[in-house]
Motif scaffolding. Sequence first.
Motif: not given
Lengths: 373, 576
Positions: B13-23
């Motif tokens: 979940k954390l990784r996906r949130t981070l990736l979404a934020a970065e994208s």
Amino acid sequence: MSEIHFKHVTKIFGRKVEAVKDLSFIIEDGEYISLIGPSGCGKTTTLRLLAGTIMPTKGRIFFDNTAMENISIQDRNIGFVFQHFAIFPHMSIWENVAYGPSVRGRSKIDIENLVEKALKSLQLSDKAELYPISLSAPEWQKTALARVLASEARILLLDEPLGALDQKIREEFQVFLRNLVKKERLTAIHVTHDQAEALTISDRVVVMNKGQLVQIGSPTDLLFTPNNIFASFFVGESDFLVGVVVDDREKYSEVKVGNNIIKVKNMGIERGKRVVVAIRREFFQIEKVSVEDKTRQDSKLNSLPGVVIQDQFLGLLKRIKIKLENQQIIEAKIHAKNPIHFKEHDNVRVIIDPDSARSFNYPKEGIVSALEM
Amino acid sequence: MTVEKRKLDIELKLRRTLLAAESWLSKKTVLSIGKILTVTIFILIVLGPILYLLLQIIVNWKEIQTAVFNDPILGNETFTIMLKSIGLSLKIAAIVTVFDIIVGVPIAWILARYNFKGKNILDTLVDMPMAVPTSALGFSIYLFWGTNNGISRLYNSQVGFTSQGTMLIILAHVAFTFPYVTRSIKGIIMDLDLKLEKASRTLGAPPFTIARMISLPMVKEGLIAGTILAFTRSLGETGATLIVSGVYQTAPVVIVSWMKGLKIPTTAFLAFILIIISLLLLTSVRIFARKVGLPWNTVFPRFERKLSSKKVARTRNGVSLLLFFVFVFIPALFVILFLFQWWNKSPFSGDPQAGMIYQVFQAPDRKLADITQALVTSLEIALIVTIITIIIATPMALLISKMKNKKLKGFLDTLVDIPLVIPSSALGFSIFFLWGTNGMHILSPGFMMMIIAHVSFTYAYCVRPLIGSFDAIPTMYDEASSVFGASKITTFRTVTMPFLRNGLIAAAIMTFTRSMSETGATIICMGTERTIPVLLVDFFEASTFPAAAFAATILIVISFILLIVLRSVTRRTKNE
């Protein structure tokens, strides 16, 4: 399914430089395609257009009927193998291979499965914990391929992927690469400057020059039935005889070269037109003739008289340079073990196989500019 | 098992949130906003003050004209002082630069081409005057040449070798500016293709001729860049000059003293003129550096063959090293010797109250508390400034490095260099002018204003090497990362940052060192708080030399440690 369709794609850099001009062709699903051509012909630009690092100025590219113009690099789901591999030096081999699925937000378990599988099929499992610095060039190459497999890309783009390897390893890798692509059912587009590599590895080869498509066809098509002057010049080695069509029958035409007439395959060029006859240097046969024979042309043999001016040893082949009667110099490549020894000033006849001679309309701009790269 | 699974879920979940934020951050519009923000901050903090100063000079021209040219009491006396000080500054900078080349080039050659024991130490020693605060350096040089504690002891004189003034200013300036020349060409000499020299050797040229005609033209640009830095550093230096100048005031010193007398309009005008001179120098060098040839194609075979003999080469090397030790190294570190001489009593009278121990630890004015306070302030400022500068300079360096429009890139590149060449006292003054009561009226001199001033003059020191670090990362890694699905910001975090790590550390240390050692801008923006280089000047002016020596030694030790850390980091980068 990963069919790629180029529709009239043009790429202009800056204001004027046309790197790719009106390129149209279809790459079928699961096909292994090579792009070859002289440097600056637009092959790398074509690859970059596919990858999405640059966008076409005109025209469209489709992956499976989906237009690509609004789809950015990271969403194209392609695998790219770079000339210098671009293995991230600060990550272990495992981390390198895991990079694709992990930045795409896959779960840990999925990532592990994908990486294990990819490493296994590249025989890298025992190197997983190592860092790139302790690996060799072929292992980097394998890592680059494993990274593509783990990213589950269906399209594989390869930019001079074997260019950094030694000749021997390169030849092994050509077979390995082709088998891998076929096993994984990928669509591969491979840019290389090495013709032999392109002919060995691919289902079809695209020859490009000055940003334009010259010919697309199977390796045998390109080698034996090139359909224009540039293709026959660039793939393999050919000599060109200039003449006029004096007669055309059903299967063969007769072409007058200098004072002699030879028979070549009829390629639909009308009587009276100037033609260029392209013949592969390996397909010439040479025979010694005595002085009395010199003037007599044996039409059955379909040959041109000439004089040897140089004999050169090339390893498995010998190169014999011959000056024809019309002063044109051709080169014949014959097997080094050929029992007849040709030396300077020998009178010879050059025998032409009518079925492997290709004839084309004499280009308006002249031969030299037709061959310009 | 379930705990394990929950952990995995959270990670995902954390990784996906981070990736979404970065994208999200990688979206074109967001990135454009980021770019605009980066440039805005640069303009606000670095260019803004200078532009504001320019604007005010034009708007308030009448008032300034009266103050400078037609003062009811002084007439145009102020203008005369101004012209004199600028003339002196230019004269000194010119002489200093000539000496820098004489000392700096042979030492660069020695460091690049010879291998000997202690080369590494010599290399560090050459860099040292750049890291040590100039006020400490100036004080040490003053003690060595200008008092009866230093060189004059050798011949038993009661007075110094030379008194405060032009001579001493030149000696001090050479010490901290010549490393700019050495440094900017050493690397280039090391990278020169030895084959070219071998080729000209086989054609019969003696080594001196080769160095002159083949190698030096290739280091020309580096030499010009180094020379211009040395020149502008000399032109704009305040800390050391305050100590060694005496009554001969250079322009930056005049700025500081007028500022202390709150003569705002005249200070503004002088700061403006200094800024204009520096900018003209910077742009003319940018434009002409490539066009200037070294038009020396005549060869004097006999003479040059003689110059190339081993004996001459050895003598030349010996002389350069001797010059370095006599004029730079010994005077620069003499303060430490002085400290021990005056440890607990005067070496002349034996008076314990003149010794360092009494002055620092026992005297009723509590100098130790002042020193501790100033040291803490210095470290605090340096730390905060380093963090801020790194945060605002990194995006700028990335922006410049990746910029495709060549003209715009060159323009930004030049703009970034501006704080490097402008005298820091003039820059400090324009910051005071913009942010203080005469401008936006947000800040009064003090801690915050010092931080802004330090950020503005350290900015270039941070951006410049970072551009180099970004340029050195092969683009294929970026491309590879985006091909495999990473957004631009994800690529920056996972691929670019690891490559950048050592470059960032090096830039941070540079920034920290510069902030620790600056005097001119700090004096103008400081209010009541003192940084340690300023305190050193105060001690000097109060004639408590042993206490000043104590503060100087602390500064030298700190900068020396920083320098060694910096060198080990940059060396590691090279090895990688």
